[in-house]
Design a protein around this motif. Structure first.
Motif, mmCIF file in Angstrom:
data_model
loop_
_atom_site.group_PDB
_atom_site.id
_atom_site.type_symbol
_atom_site.label_atom_id
_atom_site.label_comp_id
_atom_site.label_asym_id
_atom_site.label_seq_id
_atom_site.Cartn_x
_atom_site.Cartn_y
_atom_site.Cartn_z
ATOM 1 N N HIS A 1 -12.586 -0.678 3.309
ATOM 2 C CA HIS A 1 -11.165 -1.017 3.453
ATOM 3 C C HIS A 1 -10.578 -0.445 4.756
ATOM 4 C CE1 HIS A 1 -6.945 -0.908 1.360
ATOM 5 N NE2 HIS A 1 -6.868 -1.254 2.643
ATOM 6 N N GLU B 1 0.818 -1.212 0.000
ATOM 7 C CA GLU B 1 0.000 0.000 0.000
ATOM 8 C C GLU B 1 0.859 1.273 0.000
ATOM 9 O OE1 GLU B 1 -4.166 -1.477 1.688
ATOM 10 O OE2 GLU B 1 -2.638 -1.488 3.219
ATOM 11 N N HIS C 1 -6.850 -1.147 9.208
ATOM 12 C CA HIS C 1 -8.126 -1.758 8.842
ATOM 13 C C HIS C 1 -8.929 -1.799 10.141
ATOM 14 C CE1 HIS C 1 -6.204 -4.118 5.221
ATOM 15 N NE2 HIS C 1 -6.062 -2.801 5.130
ATOM 16 N N HIS D 1 -1.980 3.831 8.251
ATOM 17 C CA HIS D 1 -3.157 3.224 7.605
ATOM 18 C C HIS D 1 -3.540 1.976 8.394
ATOM 19 C CE1 HIS D 1 -5.782 1.249 4.823
ATOM 20 N NE2 HIS D 1 -4.899 0.308 4.525
HETATM 21 ZN ZN LIG Z 1 -5.181 -1.558 3.699
#
Ligand SMILES: [Zn+2]
Length: 214
Positions: A160, A74, A95, A93
């Motif tokens: 996501h 990512e 989840h 980032h």
């Molecule tokens: Zn992700």
């Protein structure tokens, strides 16, 4: 901050996030600017629960991978924030469940995802943008962040997870925590006709703390 300390901080913060159930398995990634203009990035396939400071991916200022394991898939998300926000010193980032849940609800405003429930979410995040769904690793997710032209520090990729940029790692983690907790409040209070901050209260916070609220 020394690189040794930065490496330790990334692993400590990641373990803390993992231990609180904010991202599971091998999900989530962190990048942090180094003093020489390069980046330290969490490796692909690694779990936040047990990162090794010595194996973090290291990039030089020109963006070349010069050490450590292969970086997260990512990476385009992270690169897009550094390219468009000069003030960015770290990108996180996750989840995380509640932010993802909120991204799927029909009443969520794509331009300002979080309802005005607390002053801190406004102070730390400004308006959070909901971006569309992208296949994992699709470089188009980086283009979507670039399309915001640096105007937003926090976004959520639909179905996501959230991505937050801030001046350093600690600030990015605090902002991420605020995003997830506010999303949790929004889910808990769904349909309850909860009291929101008024327009005047929002304007007061935005003015007093110089929040970017365009
Ligand atoms: Zn992700």
């Amino acid at each position: 901050m020394s690189e040794t300390k930065l490496r330790e901080d990334i692993c400590w913060q990641a373990a803390s996030i993992f231990n609180r159930g904010m991202t599971g398995g091998a999900s989530g990634n962190i990048s942090v600017r180094t003093e020489d203009g390069g980046l330290l990035v969490t490796p692909t396939g690694s779990s936040f629960g047990r990162l090794d400071p010595a194996r973090l991916s290291r990039f030089d200022a020109a963006g070349n991978h010069i050490g450590g394991d292969k970086p997260t898939k990512e990476m385009p998300l992270h690169a897009a924030f550094y390219e468009t926000r000069r003030s960015a010193g770290a990108v996180v980032h996750l989840h995380s469940t509640h932010s993802v849940a909120l991204s799927m609800l029909p009443e969520t405003d794509p331009d300002n995802m979080l309802p005005p429930l607390t002053a801190y979410s406004i102070m730390r995040l400004g308006k959070v943008k909901l971006l569309p769904y992208f296949r994992p690793g699709d470089p188009a997710m980086g283009d979507a962040v670039r399309g915001l032209a640096g105007k937003r520090s926090a976004v959520v990729l639909a179905n996501h997870g959230p991505v937050v940029a801030s001046k350093d790692l600690e600030a990015a983690v605090y902002a991420m925590e605020e995003l997830e907790e506010t999303a949790k409040l929004a889910i808990l209070l769904r349909g309850a006709n909860a009291v929101h901050l008024t327009h005047e209260q929002i304007t007061d916070v935005v003015t007093k703390f110089e929040v970017d609220w365009d």
